[in-house]
Design an enzyme around this catalytic site. Structure first.
Site, PDB file in Angstrom:
ATOM      1  N   ARG A  40      -0.618   7.291   2.946  1.00 14.12           N
ATOM      2  CA  ARG A  40       0.125   6.240   2.219  1.00 14.12           C
ATOM      3  C   ARG A  40       1.017   6.835   1.129  1.00 14.12           C
ATOM      4  NH1 ARG A  40      -1.352   1.983  -2.201  1.00 14.12           N
ATOM      5  NH2 ARG A  40      -0.164   0.147  -1.541  1.00 14.12           N
ATOM      6  N   ILE A  66       5.456  -2.181  -1.888  1.00 16.54           N
ATOM      7  CA  ILE A  66       4.607  -1.829  -0.749  1.00 16.54           C
ATOM      8  C   ILE A  66       3.363  -2.686  -0.945  1.00 16.54           C
ATOM      9  CG2 ILE A  66       3.656   0.163  -2.011  1.00 16.54           C
ATOM     10  CD1 ILE A  66       3.125   1.571   0.645  1.00 16.54           C
ATOM     11  N   SER A  67       2.950  -3.416   0.084  1.00 17.70           N
ATOM     12  CA  SER A  67       1.823  -4.337  -0.072  1.00 17.70           C
ATOM     13  C   SER A  67       0.543  -3.582  -0.427  1.00 17.70           C
ATOM     14  CB  SER A  67       1.593  -5.129   1.214  1.00 17.70           C
ATOM     15  OG  SER A  67       2.744  -5.841   1.591  1.00 17.70           O
ATOM     16  N   GLN A  68      -0.366  -4.297  -1.075  1.00 17.91           N
ATOM     17  CA  GLN A  68      -1.695  -3.768  -1.397  1.00 17.91           C
ATOM     18  C   GLN A  68      -2.422  -3.404  -0.088  1.00 17.91           C
ATOM     19  OE1 GLN A  68      -3.794  -6.680  -3.725  1.00 17.91           O
ATOM     20  NE2 GLN A  68      -5.765  -5.651  -3.457  1.00 17.91           N
TER      21      GLN A  68
END
Ligand code: SAH
Length: 218
Positions: A40, A66-68
């Site tokens: 990530r 950026i999403s959790q």
């Protein structure tokens, strides 16, 4: 040029994150495996290197996020991804969600409306490892009629309503996972398209996304 390195430390932090997601209720082993493999921190600015494996959303550029990890895992689990499925994603952003889907064997068609974010996809550092991700610059409300129908559709921005054209572009039996506005939060919905073109709706947890906007930018 930035040097990309996936160290033992990064891998260790990733394992911890996966355990955390398991504790929070994510049980699809394919999803957990994909997220354990993907670095990530490659999808974030190098300034976030040390905190990339915290279960948090982070800013990318153009005021987007950026999403959790929990959100990514949750949406992907609801999508019930199978190898070789054609999946349409609305909101490419950092490319992390698209990569999770590609790692699970899907053919991914992802649309971004921000020109600068779309341009960045041309330098995607893992491009050669994930040739099944196809990038498009456009308005997600329109979908990709040329490539339809899709087995699955995933929307990674807060939708004010269920976009009708995206339902049209689903195969019969296909599923869409979409966070739909409900005041300050969005309710995660899973839509199943029935053989007679009607839809069945299931409602899940609340989340908080950046808005799904109309038209292209740039
Ligand atoms: N899936 C991304 C999440 C990015 S946040 C990731 O894994 O990082 C949501 C993204 O949706 C933003 O980049 C935003 O620009 C984009 N977006 C918002 N409205 C859109 C629309 N109508 N069409 C395509 N992309 C849109």
């Amino acid at each position: 040029m930035r040097k990309y390195e996936d160290s033992y430390q990064h891998k260790g932090l990733r394992k911890k994150l996966i355990n955390h997601l398991r504790e929070k209720g994510i049980s699809d082993e394919q999803v957990l495996r994909a997220m354990e493999v993907i670095p990530r921190h490659y999808f974030l600015d190098s300034a976030f290197d040390k905190i990339a494996y915290e279960d948090r959303a982070f800013p990318i550029s153009e005021g987007q996020t950026i999403s959790q990890p929990y959100t990514v895992a949750y949406q992907t689990q609801l999508l019930q991804v199978k190898p070789n499925e054609k999946i349409l994603e609305i909101g490419t952003g950092s490319i992390y969600q698209a990569t999770v889907l590609a790692q699970m064997g899907a053919k991914v068609f992802t649309i971004e409306r921000q020109k600068n974010l779309f341009e960045k996809t041309k330098q995607f550092v893992l491009k050669n490892q994930y040739p099944t991700i196809k990038f498009f610059y456009g308005d997600g409300y329109e979908g990709l009629p040329t490539y339809a129908p899709f087995d699955k559709v995933i929307i990674t921005a807060a939708a004010p309503f269920i976009p009708p054209k995206l339902v049209q572009q689903l195969k019969p039996g296909g599923k869409m996972v979409i966070p739909v506005d409900e005041g300050a939060h969005q309710r995660m919905l899973r839509i199943t398209k029935n053989d007679d073109d009607s839809i069945t709706e299931e409602a899940f947890e609340n989340f908080s996304f950046v808005p799904m906007l109309t038209g292209k930018n740039g």
